[in-house]
Design a protein around this motif. Structure first.
Motif, PDB file in Angstrom:
ATOM      1  N   GLU A   1       0.835  -1.197   0.000  1.00  0.00           N
ATOM      2  CA  GLU A   1       0.000   0.000   0.000  1.00  0.00           C
ATOM      3  C   GLU A   1       0.871   1.249   0.000  1.00  0.00           C
ATOM      4  O   GLU A   1       1.918   1.301   0.660  1.00  0.00           O
TER       5      GLU A   1
ATOM      6  N   GLU B   1       0.661   6.200   3.777  1.00  0.00           N
ATOM      7  CA  GLU B   1      -0.501   7.052   4.042  1.00  0.00           C
ATOM      8  C   GLU B   1      -0.169   8.538   4.012  1.00  0.00           C
ATOM      9  O   GLU B   1      -1.055   9.371   3.810  1.00  0.00           O
TER      10      GLU B   1
ATOM     11  N   GLN C   1      -0.272  12.077  -0.289  1.00  0.00           N
ATOM     12  CA  GLN C   1      -1.593  12.509  -0.727  1.00  0.00           C
ATOM     13  C   GLN C   1      -1.700  12.588  -2.246  1.00  0.00           C
ATOM     14  O   GLN C   1      -2.687  12.159  -2.834  1.00  0.00           O
TER      15      GLN C   1
ATOM     16  N   GLN D   1      -7.116   0.444  -1.714  1.00  0.00           N
ATOM     17  CA  GLN D   1      -6.163  -0.239  -0.849  1.00  0.00           C
ATOM     18  C   GLN D   1      -6.294  -1.750  -1.000  1.00  0.00           C
ATOM     19  O   GLN D   1      -7.256  -2.255  -1.580  1.00  0.00           O
TER      20      GLN D   1
ATOM     21  N   TRP E   1      -3.370   9.206  -1.568  1.00  0.00           N
ATOM     22  CA  TRP E   1      -4.642   8.968  -0.889  1.00  0.00           C
ATOM     23  C   TRP E   1      -5.560  10.176  -0.931  1.00  0.00           C
ATOM     24  O   TRP E   1      -6.667  10.152  -0.377  1.00  0.00           O
TER      25      TRP E   1
ATOM     26  N   LYS F   1      -3.391   3.525  -5.179  1.00  0.00           N
ATOM     27  CA  LYS F   1      -3.247   3.488  -3.726  1.00  0.00           C
ATOM     28  C   LYS F   1      -2.525   2.229  -3.250  1.00  0.00           C
ATOM     29  O   LYS F   1      -2.124   2.140  -2.086  1.00  0.00           O
TER      30      LYS F   1
END
Length: 544
Positions: free
Chosen positions: A223, A226, A229, A259, A290, A300
């Motif tokens: 993934e 986080e 962006q 995800q 994200w 993602k």
């Protein structure tokens, strides 16, 4: 007084002996030099607009060779080579071309290289051959041009066990930009790594135990961090675990818009033996993050699929291979993607015929008419397996006029890369036709296995959003198969020149094109000349 003079001259001679062991005395000046391999160095000068003067400096007292490789793959098959050696009668060279690795390169019908000078130093075990040739010889069917197109020329080199040309003792492949000072060059990936706004992200296997079976496809999902962006991946570097390298067949990377590697996926990257690091053009990259989604796909998560080939069922193999992605939040103009042509679903019902066979897959105009707009192609890479021999894709406009043909005349599985660097436009309604030619024993089928075959052209393009159908067009993916049958020969041009066609093609360059001679004469070292002068002087001195 005589003793002082003799001592001075003897000291001068000794100093020249020491320097001669460290430095080669060439017959002319060379503008550039580069070490291509340990003990293998080349020197060169581009003379005017037409000629190259080239010196090979090789730690070997046997035959040495240098060649312009097959331009698409960089392989020995399809290479234009020069081989030579030095013996008691002088220097000798032969212009050759190679049909495949392991097959002795044949002498050209037209001998286009001219030998300018030669040296052999037994103390340093070094052979030097100085040569010249047209940059673009008229014979392009057994000689490769050296082009000033901004792309490094793929080269091969080798040396043997004796003066008689035969099996090599050592060899290498590489790339040289003959029109740029090599000391000023910086690898594109190194430039990206040096940027303060670029972040690296490792997508690697984690101590994966390779099964004791011929073919294994291992998949792992990663993934996007986080904290990211909105960003573009602008370079990808493969990382192959040295302990398992012989068993890593290739990587394929798919990007997902959600995800956990779910929902819409697109193939975004592939690696196979012979491929180097991949750097995207300045106007495009793979969109990740994200944040609020862009018009195209913002990935993602990524699924890295590794194909392992363990034909001898070696036990206890552990792998930590994968890729390193380099991304930046400094966004680029376009999102990039991959369009798969040929037989992207891999499977085809019948066994490939014994001997040479040819398969032609279509992406017809009716399929590309569904594109939302033109796409810009910036790289492509053809993919087959071990029995693949030739690969090309033809691009035609809607009116069927031929636009281009990307061609690997001498395909080699061990030399795969995103080789075609021509930037061009595919318009809605254009026709794309991919041809793969094989040579098999009559037991091979299409499939995912290492011992099976494929025919896929991976075309990298932008903008991503202009192509639908999961980025595929060909057999069972909107297109069809046009031809599938045994044939008598390959569709090759290189290597076909008949000796009778040499008239007016091959001629030594005029002497005026050569660089001015330095102190060394052709085939006669500067050190030998100085010894002769010193000997003559001493004879004259003591005879008085």
């Amino acid at each position: 007084m005589q003793v002082v003079v003799v001592f001075f001259l003897f000291a001068l001679l000794c100093s020249r002996l020491q320097s001669a062991q460290a430095d080669i005395e060439f017959s002319r000046e060379y503008k550039y030099s580069i070490d291509l391999f340990e003990g293998y160095k080349i020197h060169w000068t581009i003379v005017g607009d037409d000629f190259i003067n080239l010196a090979l400096e090789v730690v070997s007292l046997e035959w040495v060779g240098f060649g312009i490789a097959e331009p698409a793959t960089g392989s020995m098959g399809g290479a234009d080579m020069i081989t030579g050696y030095v013996d008691s009668s002088g220097g000798h060279i032969t212009d050759r071309w190679a049909v495949a690795k392991g097959v002795t390169p044949a002498a050209d019908a037209c001998q286009d290289w001219t030998l300018l000078s030669w040296q052999e130093d037994s103390e340093t075990s070094t052979t030097v051959l100085e040569l010249t040739r047209l940059l673009q010889p008229a014979d392009t069917r057994q000689d490769r041009p050296i082009l000033d197109d901004g792309v490094p020329t793929k080269v091969v080199g080798a040396w043997g066990n004796s003066d008689t040309f035969g099996m090599h003792k050592g060899r290498f492949t590489g790339a040289v930009n003959f029109f740029v000072d090599p000391s000023t060059l910086q690898e594109p990936l190194d430039q990206i790594k040096a940027r303060s706004d670029v972040v690296s992200w490792a997508l690697l296997s984690s101590s994966y135990p390779i099964p004791m079976q011929r073919t294994t496809y291992y998949e792992k999902c990663f993934e996007v961090p986080e904290v990211v962006q909105d960003a573009h991946v602008i370079a990808i570097e493969h990382q192959v675990d040295p302990s398992s390298e012989p068993y890593v067949h290739h990587f394929v990377v798919h990007g997902y818009t959600e995800q956990s590697c779910s929902r819409t996926s697109h193939m975004v990257y592939g690696w196979a033996p012979g491929s180097g690091p991949f750097v995207f053009p300045e106007e495009a990259g793979l969109r990740i993050g994200w944040g609020t989604d862009s018009e195209g796909a913002k990935f993602k998560s990524f699924r890295v699929q590794t194909h392992f080939d363990n034909p001898t069922l070696v036990p206890n193999l552990i792998d930590n291979s994968g890729i390193i992605a380099y991304y930046t939040s400094t966004l680029r103009q376009h999102d990039a993607g991959i369009l798969q042509l040929g037989n992207p679903t891999v499977f085809y019902g019948s066994i490939l015929p014994s001997g040479i066979s040819k398969y032609v897959f279509n992406c017809p105009s009716s399929c590309t008419e569904e594109h939302k707009g033109p796409i810009t192609v910036f790289r492509s890479s053809g993919h087959m397996h071990a029995t693949g021999r030739q690969f090309y894709t033809e691009h035609r406009r809607a009116n069927e006029s031929a636009v281009r043909r990307t061609n690997m005349e001498f395909y080699d599985f061990n030399f795969q890369d995103f080789n075609n660097r021509e930037v061009y436009i595919i318009n809605p309604g254009d026709h794309l036709q991919t041809t793969c030619i094989y040579e098999t024993d009559g037991t091979v089928i299409f499939g995912l296995g290492s011992e099976q075959e494929m025919c896929i052209d991976f075309i990298m393009y932008y903008p991503l959003s202009n192509v639908g159908n999961w980025g595929m067009c060909g057999f069972r993916s909107c297109g069809n198969v046009e031809f599938a049958s045994a044939v008598n020969e390959y569709d090759r041009v290189f290597g076909t020149l008949d000796g009778a066609e040499c008239s007016g093609i091959s001629s030594p360059p005029p002497a005026a094109q050569f660089e001015p001679q330095s102190e060394s004469n052709a085939g006669y070292s500067l050190l030998s000349f100085r010894i002769f002068i010193l000997s003559s002087f001493l004879t004259s001195l003591f005879s008085q």
